[in-house]
Design a protein around this motif. Sequence first.
Motif, PDB file in Angstrom:
ATOM      1  N   SER A  92       0.801  -1.226   0.000  1.00 15.00           N
ATOM      2  CA  SER A  92       0.000   0.000   0.000  1.00 15.00           C
ATOM      3  C   SER A  92       0.838   1.283   0.000  1.00 15.00           C
ATOM      4  N   PRO A  93       1.990   1.373   0.699  1.00  8.98           N
ATOM      5  CA  PRO A  93       2.782   2.605   0.573  1.00  8.98           C
ATOM      6  C   PRO A  93       3.275   2.851  -0.853  1.00  8.98           C
ATOM      7  N   THR A  94       3.707   1.781  -1.521  1.00  7.60           N
ATOM      8  CA  THR A  94       4.129   1.924  -2.914  1.00  7.60           C
ATOM      9  C   THR A  94       2.956   2.311  -3.802  1.00  7.60           C
ATOM     10  N   THR A  95       1.787   1.728  -3.537  1.00  6.15           N
ATOM     11  CA  THR A  95       0.594   2.058  -4.309  1.00  6.15           C
ATOM     12  C   THR A  95       0.227   3.527  -4.156  1.00  6.15           C
ATOM     13  N   LEU A  96       0.388   4.055  -2.943  1.00 10.13           N
ATOM     14  CA  LEU A  96       0.101   5.474  -2.714  1.00 10.13           C
ATOM     15  C   LEU A  96       1.025   6.349  -3.548  1.00 10.13           C
ATOM     16  N   VAL A  97       2.317   6.068  -3.515  1.00 10.16           N
ATOM     17  CA  VAL A  97       3.276   6.867  -4.287  1.00 10.16           C
ATOM     18  C   VAL A  97       2.980   6.766  -5.782  1.00 10.16           C
ATOM     19  N   ALA A  98       2.736   5.537  -6.256  1.00 15.34           N
ATOM     20  CA  ALA A  98       2.461   5.343  -7.680  1.00 15.34           C
ATOM     21  C   ALA A  98       1.189   6.055  -8.108  1.00 15.34           C
ATOM     22  N   SER A  99       0.149   6.005  -7.284  1.00 12.85           N
ATOM     23  CA  SER A  99      -1.125   6.633  -7.650  1.00 12.85           C
ATOM     24  C   SER A  99      -1.017   8.155  -7.643  1.00 12.85           C
ATOM     25  N   VAL A 100      -0.324   8.711  -6.647  1.00 11.41           N
ATOM     26  CA  VAL A 100      -0.180  10.168  -6.584  1.00 11.41           C
ATOM     27  C   VAL A 100       0.579  10.682  -7.804  1.00 11.41           C
ATOM     28  N   MET A 101       1.685  10.033  -8.141  1.00 12.54           N
ATOM     29  CA  MET A 101       2.478  10.467  -9.287  1.00 12.54           C
ATOM     30  C   MET A 101       1.728  10.251 -10.597  1.00 12.54           C
ATOM     31  N   ALA A 102       0.976   9.140 -10.690  1.00 11.80           N
ATOM     32  CA  ALA A 102       0.225   8.878 -11.919  1.00 11.80           C
ATOM     33  C   ALA A 102      -0.884   9.904 -12.116  1.00 11.80           C
ATOM     34  N   VAL A 103      -1.577  10.274 -11.045  1.00 11.96           N
ATOM     35  CA  VAL A 103      -2.675  11.246 -11.154  1.00 11.96           C
ATOM     36  C   VAL A 103      -2.133  12.623 -11.523  1.00 11.96           C
ATOM     37  N   ILE A 104      -1.049  13.039 -10.864  1.00 16.64           N
ATOM     38  CA  ILE A 104      -0.470  14.357 -11.169  1.00 16.64           C
ATOM     39  C   ILE A 104      -0.030  14.429 -12.630  1.00 16.64           C
ATOM     40  N   THR A 105       0.597  13.362 -13.115  1.00 11.11           N
ATOM     41  CA  THR A 105       1.057  13.344 -14.511  1.00 11.11           C
ATOM     42  C   THR A 105      -0.119  13.323 -15.482  1.00 11.11           C
ATOM     43  N   ALA A 106      -1.142  12.521 -15.180  1.00 14.27           N
ATOM     44  CA  ALA A 106      -2.288  12.406 -16.087  1.00 14.27           C
ATOM     45  C   ALA A 106      -3.091  13.698 -16.155  1.00 14.27           C
ATOM     46  N   LEU A 107      -3.169  14.434 -15.054  1.00 10.27           N
ATOM     47  CA  LEU A 107      -3.901  15.707 -15.082  1.00 10.27           C
ATOM     48  C   LEU A 107      -3.233  16.727 -15.989  1.00 10.27           C
ATOM     49  N   GLN A 108      -1.964  16.523 -16.305  1.00 11.48           N
ATOM     50  CA  GLN A 108      -1.240  17.448 -17.175  1.00 11.48           C
ATOM     51  C   GLN A 108      -1.036  16.881 -18.577  1.00 11.48           C
ATOM     52  N   VAL A 109      -1.867  15.930 -18.983  1.00 13.51           N
ATOM     53  CA  VAL A 109      -1.715  15.304 -20.293  1.00 13.51           C
ATOM     54  C   VAL A 109      -1.848  16.352 -21.395  1.00 13.51           C
ATOM     55  N   PHE A 110      -0.938  16.279 -22.345  1.00 16.49           N
ATOM     56  CA  PHE A 110      -0.954  17.243 -23.455  1.00 16.49           C
ATOM     57  C   PHE A 110      -0.501  16.614 -24.769  1.00 16.49           C
ATOM     58  N   ASP A 111       0.657  15.963 -24.760  1.00 14.25           N
ATOM     59  CA  ASP A 111       1.279  15.526 -26.013  1.00 14.25           C
ATOM     60  C   ASP A 111       0.385  14.580 -26.812  1.00 14.25           C
ATOM     61  N   GLN A 112      -0.149  13.563 -26.148  1.00 14.46           N
ATOM     62  CA  GLN A 112      -0.921  12.549 -26.874  1.00 14.46           C
ATOM     63  C   GLN A 112      -2.167  13.127 -27.545  1.00 14.46           C
ATOM     64  N   PRO A 113      -3.045  13.832 -26.822  1.00 10.36           N
ATOM     65  CA  PRO A 113      -4.219  14.379 -27.530  1.00 10.36           C
ATOM     66  C   PRO A 113      -3.871  15.454 -28.545  1.00 10.36           C
ATOM     67  N   TYR A 114      -2.825  16.232 -28.275  1.00 10.55           N
ATOM     68  CA  TYR A 114      -2.485  17.303 -29.208  1.00 10.55           C
ATOM     69  C   TYR A 114      -1.949  16.741 -30.515  1.00 10.55           C
ATOM     70  N   VAL A 115      -1.076  15.757 -30.441  1.00 13.76           N
ATOM     71  CA  VAL A 115      -0.469  15.205 -31.648  1.00 13.76           C
ATOM     72  C   VAL A 115      -1.442  14.290 -32.383  1.00 13.76           C
ATOM     73  N   LEU A 116      -2.188  13.465 -31.656  1.00  8.95           N
ATOM     74  CA  LEU A 116      -3.052  12.472 -32.291  1.00  8.95           C
ATOM     75  C   LEU A 116      -4.328  13.081 -32.873  1.00  8.95           C
ATOM     76  N   THR A 117      -4.952  13.989 -32.144  1.00  6.02           N
ATOM     77  CA  THR A 117      -6.299  14.432 -32.534  1.00  6.02           C
ATOM     78  C   THR A 117      -6.476  15.939 -32.578  1.00  6.02           C
ATOM     79  N   ARG A 118      -5.483  16.707 -32.078  1.00 10.03           N
ATOM     80  CA  ARG A 118      -5.634  18.161 -31.938  1.00 10.03           C
ATOM     81  C   ARG A 118      -6.863  18.519 -31.094  1.00 10.03           C
ATOM     82  N   GLY A 119      -7.227  17.619 -30.205  1.00  5.01           N
ATOM     83  CA  GLY A 119      -8.368  17.870 -29.333  1.00  5.01           C
ATOM     84  C   GLY A 119      -9.691  17.411 -29.886  1.00  5.01           C
ATOM     85  N   GLY A 120      -9.725  16.929 -31.105  1.00  7.82           N
ATOM     86  CA  GLY A 120     -10.983  16.528 -31.741  1.00  7.82           C
ATOM     87  C   GLY A 120     -11.243  15.044 -31.625  1.00  7.82           C
TER      88      GLY A 120
END
Length: 319
Positions: free
Chosen positions: A237-265
């Motif tokens: 569970s301590p490792t899960t907490l660290v992994a989840s916090v870092m994954a959520v922070i990174t995912a909330l800042q997603v940019f490259d994939q939607p911008y390059v693949l779809t331009r938001g569409g």
Amino acid sequence: MSDTTTDPVGSRATGAPDARTRRIPASRSKPKKNLFAWVLLAPTLIGMGVFTIVPIIGSLVLAFFRWDIISRPEFVGLANFADIALDPTVRVSFLNTIVFVVIAVTLQLGIALVLASMIQERLPDWLRVFFRSTFFFPLVLSAASVSIFMGYLFNEQFGVVNWLIGLVGLAPVPWLTTPAGAAAVVIIVYVWQNFGFSFLLFVGGLGNIPKEVYEAAELDGASGFKKFINVTMPLLSPTTLVASVMAVITALQVFDQPYVLTRGGPGDSTRSAVMVVFESAFEQLEFGRASAIGLVLMLLIMAVTYVQFQLSRRFVFYQ
């Protein structure tokens, strides 16, 4: 007349201090050590100040101004925040981001945990090293280049994915031209590239669990699944907490994939919050509005992280 010359050898023999071997007091050497430490830290501190702290402060201040980088900044107070609150594009982008985080982080952590458990328990050491390197490799690649490559794979007309689907007699899937298909591709590409980091965290966490705990569980009659639920998950569970916090922070800042693949569409179906910040600043030259959106996103990240740490008090078990 008696000889009064001091004998240095005799003084050393009797324990008297010798000026030639006298040490410098610690109080005199401490300032020199502190100065040397500051000299070593200076490049890092200057870099953080110039490229991190100053931009953050400038962005916070700019959120209350209207500025197009050409004319002088105009103080508008909370007008930027009122504007983005009424903008449907901003609302949709934040909603898309939240939905994306829920699905992508769940898949990322789930796949990473399952693969880490399988590799840690059932494979020899040399295969573990191979898979660790293989799963982590996509993370070192450029997100933009990976997205361009994946865009060709999922192309409706000549993509390899639809070619494989056609081999089993199914119709081509409009991956990047429908809202559901485009969202699915963005999530797939993001998870594929980022789950390797969570995988390594779980591998490290599993390696730190004592084998004696599993042996005791087996003596109590626990099966493989029960050991995973009652032993592995609490101790991980301590490792899960660290992994989840870092994954959520990174995912909330997603940019490259939607911008390059779809331009938001198509439409605004894959437009993320960071994409709106980028478009407001560098396409519409509304830097005050972009800073306001970025400030709201930062507050959202802080709030979600705070909730995660509050929940960890109930669900995280420390040995």
